[in-house]
Design a protein around this motif. Structure first.
Motif, PDB file in Angstrom:
ATOM      1  N   LEU A 142       0.817  -1.208   0.000  1.00  0.00           N
ATOM      2  CA  LEU A 142       0.000   0.000   0.000  1.00  0.00           C
ATOM      3  C   LEU A 142       0.854   1.263   0.000  1.00  0.00           C
ATOM      4  CD1 LEU A 142      -2.831  -1.126   2.396  1.00  0.00           C
ATOM      5  CD2 LEU A 142      -3.178  -0.215   0.096  1.00  0.00           C
ATOM      6  N   ARG A 143       1.990   1.243   0.695  1.00  0.00           N
ATOM      7  CA  ARG A 143       2.871   2.416   0.692  1.00  0.00           C
ATOM      8  C   ARG A 143       3.422   2.673  -0.697  1.00  0.00           C
ATOM      9  NH1 ARG A 143       5.094   4.106   5.403  1.00  0.00           N
ATOM     10  NH2 ARG A 143       5.551   5.993   4.158  1.00  0.00           N
ATOM     11  N   LEU A 144       3.634   1.604  -1.472  1.00  0.00           N
ATOM     12  CA  LEU A 144       4.081   1.778  -2.855  1.00  0.00           C
ATOM     13  C   LEU A 144       2.970   2.370  -3.716  1.00  0.00           C
ATOM     14  CD1 LEU A 144       5.958  -1.612  -3.399  1.00  0.00           C
ATOM     15  CD2 LEU A 144       6.987   0.626  -2.974  1.00  0.00           C
ATOM     16  N   LEU A 145       1.750   1.943  -3.438  1.00  0.00           N
ATOM     17  CA  LEU A 145       0.618   2.388  -4.243  1.00  0.00           C
ATOM     18  C   LEU A 145       0.157   3.782  -3.860  1.00  0.00           C
ATOM     19  CD1 LEU A 145      -1.148   1.005  -6.468  1.00  0.00           C
ATOM     20  CD2 LEU A 145      -2.828   0.579  -4.674  1.00  0.00           C
ATOM     21  N   HIS A 146       0.270   4.123  -2.580  1.00  0.00           N
ATOM     22  CA  HIS A 146      -0.154   5.431  -2.057  1.00  0.00           C
ATOM     23  C   HIS A 146       1.055   6.102  -1.396  1.00  0.00           C
ATOM     24  CE1 HIS A 146      -4.391   4.209  -2.537  1.00  0.00           C
ATOM     25  NE2 HIS A 146      -4.073   3.074  -1.940  1.00  0.00           N
ATOM     26  N   PRO A 147       2.016   6.551  -2.151  1.00  0.00           N
ATOM     27  CA  PRO A 147       3.248   7.096  -1.559  1.00  0.00           C
ATOM     28  C   PRO A 147       3.020   8.329  -0.688  1.00  0.00           C
ATOM     29  CG  PRO A 147       3.165   7.548  -3.924  1.00  0.00           C
ATOM     30  CD  PRO A 147       2.060   6.586  -3.641  1.00  0.00           C
ATOM     31  N   GLY A 148       1.902   8.998  -0.859  1.00  0.00           N
ATOM     32  CA  GLY A 148       1.637  10.180  -0.054  1.00  0.00           C
ATOM     33  C   GLY A 148       1.025   9.872   1.299  1.00  0.00           C
ATOM     34  N   HIS A 151       2.415   5.344   7.214  1.00  0.00           N
ATOM     35  CA  HIS A 151       2.331   3.930   7.564  1.00  0.00           C
ATOM     36  C   HIS A 151       1.043   3.612   8.301  1.00  0.00           C
ATOM     37  CE1 HIS A 151       3.174   0.468  10.297  1.00  0.00           C
ATOM     38  NE2 HIS A 151       3.637  -0.055   9.183  1.00  0.00           N
ATOM     39  N   GLY A 152       0.634   4.514   9.204  1.00  0.00           N
ATOM     40  CA  GLY A 152      -0.591   4.266   9.962  1.00  0.00           C
ATOM     41  C   GLY A 152      -1.807   4.136   9.068  1.00  0.00           C
ATOM     42  N   THR A 153      -1.863   4.930   8.011  1.00  0.00           N
ATOM     43  CA  THR A 153      -2.983   4.857   7.073  1.00  0.00           C
ATOM     44  C   THR A 153      -2.952   3.549   6.301  1.00  0.00           C
ATOM     45  OG1 THR A 153      -2.995   7.259   6.866  1.00  0.00           O
ATOM     46  CG2 THR A 153      -4.139   6.011   5.149  1.00  0.00           C
ATOM     47  N   ALA A 154      -1.745   3.099   5.930  1.00  0.00           N
ATOM     48  CA  ALA A 154      -1.616   1.818   5.230  1.00  0.00           C
ATOM     49  C   ALA A 154      -2.104   0.668   6.111  1.00  0.00           C
ATOM     50  CB  ALA A 154      -0.170   1.594   4.808  1.00  0.00           C
ATOM     51  N   VAL A 155      -1.755   0.710   7.382  1.00  0.00           N
ATOM     52  CA  VAL A 155      -2.222  -0.315   8.319  1.00  0.00           C
ATOM     53  C   VAL A 155      -3.733  -0.248   8.468  1.00  0.00           C
ATOM     54  CG1 VAL A 155      -2.189  -1.041  10.745  1.00  0.00           C
ATOM     55  CG2 VAL A 155      -0.039  -0.494   9.564  1.00  0.00           C
ATOM     56  N   LEU A 195      -7.563   0.356  -2.804  1.00  0.00           N
ATOM     57  CA  LEU A 195      -7.131   1.130  -3.958  1.00  0.00           C
ATOM     58  C   LEU A 195      -7.694   2.545  -4.015  1.00  0.00           C
ATOM     59  CD1 LEU A 195      -7.361  -1.517  -6.838  1.00  0.00           C
ATOM     60  CD2 LEU A 195      -5.451  -1.036  -5.279  1.00  0.00           C
ATOM     61  N   THR A 196      -8.790   2.780  -3.324  1.00  0.00           N
ATOM     62  CA  THR A 196      -9.447   4.096  -3.410  1.00  0.00           C
ATOM     63  C   THR A 196      -8.460   5.236  -3.142  1.00  0.00           C
ATOM     64  OG1 THR A 196     -11.579   3.219  -2.728  1.00  0.00           O
ATOM     65  CG2 THR A 196     -11.215   5.554  -2.386  1.00  0.00           C
ATOM     66  N   GLY A 197      -8.483   6.206  -4.053  1.00  0.00           N
ATOM     67  CA  GLY A 197      -7.622   7.374  -3.875  1.00  0.00           C
ATOM     68  C   GLY A 197      -6.326   7.294  -4.617  1.00  0.00           C
ATOM     69  N   SER A 198      -6.135   6.183  -5.378  1.00  0.00           N
ATOM     70  CA  SER A 198      -4.889   6.060  -6.136  1.00  0.00           C
ATOM     71  C   SER A 198      -5.120   5.231  -7.365  1.00  0.00           C
ATOM     72  CB  SER A 198      -3.806   5.390  -5.281  1.00  0.00           C
ATOM     73  OG  SER A 198      -2.635   5.172  -6.026  1.00  0.00           O
ATOM     74  N   GLU A 199      -4.344   5.453  -8.398  1.00  0.00           N
ATOM     75  CA  GLU A 199      -4.364   4.608  -9.585  1.00  0.00           C
ATOM     76  C   GLU A 199      -3.493   3.402  -9.330  1.00  0.00           C
ATOM     77  OE1 GLU A 199      -6.076   4.920 -12.317  1.00  0.00           O
ATOM     78  OE2 GLU A 199      -7.012   6.776 -11.705  1.00  0.00           O
ATOM     79  N   ALA A 200      -4.048   2.201  -9.560  1.00  0.00           N
ATOM     80  CA  ALA A 200      -3.241   0.994  -9.407  1.00  0.00           C
ATOM     81  C   ALA A 200      -2.100   1.031 -10.414  1.00  0.00           C
ATOM     82  CB  ALA A 200      -4.112  -0.247  -9.644  1.00  0.00           C
ATOM     83  N   ARG A 201      -0.898   0.616  -9.974  1.00  0.00           N
ATOM     84  CA  ARG A 201       0.222   0.635 -10.903  1.00  0.00           C
ATOM     85  C   ARG A 201       1.170  -0.488 -10.594  1.00  0.00           C
ATOM     86  NH1 ARG A 201       3.771   5.724  -8.649  1.00  0.00           N
ATOM     87  NH2 ARG A 201       3.631   5.159  -6.463  1.00  0.00           N
TER      88      ARG A 201
END
Length: 201
Positions: A142-148, A151-155, A195-201
């Motif tokens: 998730l950190r790769l997908l949502h770099p902005g 860590h807490g948000t990814a968890v 995935l919401t909020g980011s383009e899958a890549r």
């Protein structure tokens, strides 16, 4: 080791696994405190005392059940994520992996949710560590997908997706066609949370 010794060892391993599977069913159905070793033995065609050949007691059975599944999940997550080229693909594969587990191990999920308090402290700590490491596999993707995002948000995203997948299986005990449809919907909802909020890549 002779062929006879190998056969005996295999039979013992099979019996041990059968006891764990029976424990998952019985603990989920009756609750840990209401199940006796005699019940576990009877479910596998052996006496209660025979269970002691494999486990020192009922708490040890519960501990091994949850340790085994936690290790299997973590190993599987690493394997699944490593097989994909991008973070979006890895997360989709992780969702499928978790959904497979949730739909085929309903009893274990129920036991894990209700009976952790009965574990020995050191076993409980190890199960929690394995679970956190499992979440970290997802969070790393998730950190790769949502770099902005931090860590807490990814968890948080991971826990939301896992909570959705793990809490739903009891509602999909339907016909095969309904099962397939609801499984697809479950996977889509879980992936959307990731995935919401980011383009899958």
């Amino acid at each position: 080791m002779t062929s006879e010794q190998t056969a005996r060892a295999a039979a013992k391993a099979d019996r041990r696994q059968s006891l764990l599977e029976a424990a998952a069913r019985l603990f989920a159905d009756r609750g840990f405190t209401s199940v006796r070793l005699e019940d576990l033995g009877a479910a596998c065609g052996v006496s209660g005392p025979a269970v002691y050949r494999h486990f020192p007691g009922k708490t040890a059975v519960l501990g091994e059940l949850l340790l085994q599944v936690s290790r299997d999940l973590l190993d599987g997550a690493h394997r699944v994520a490593a097989a994909e080229d991008g973070a979006g693909e890895a997360l989709a594969a992780l969702v499928r992996f978790q959904t497979d587990f949730a739909l085929s191990h309903r009893d274990v999920i129920a036991v894990q949710g209700r009976e952790m308090r009965h574990l020995e402290p050191e076993v409980r700590a190890e199960v929690v560590r394995l679970q956190r490491d499992y979440i970290e596999v997802w969070a790393g993707q998730l950190r790769l997908l949502h770099p902005g995002e931090d860590h807490g948000t990814a968890v948080f995203r991971t826990q939301a997706a896992l909570g959705l997948v793990n809490s739903t299986p009891h509602s999909v005990r339907r016909s095969p066609s309904e099962h397939r449809g609801r499984r697809a919907l479950l996977e889509a909802m879980a992936l959307s949370a990731l995935l919401t909020g980011s383009e899958a890549r």
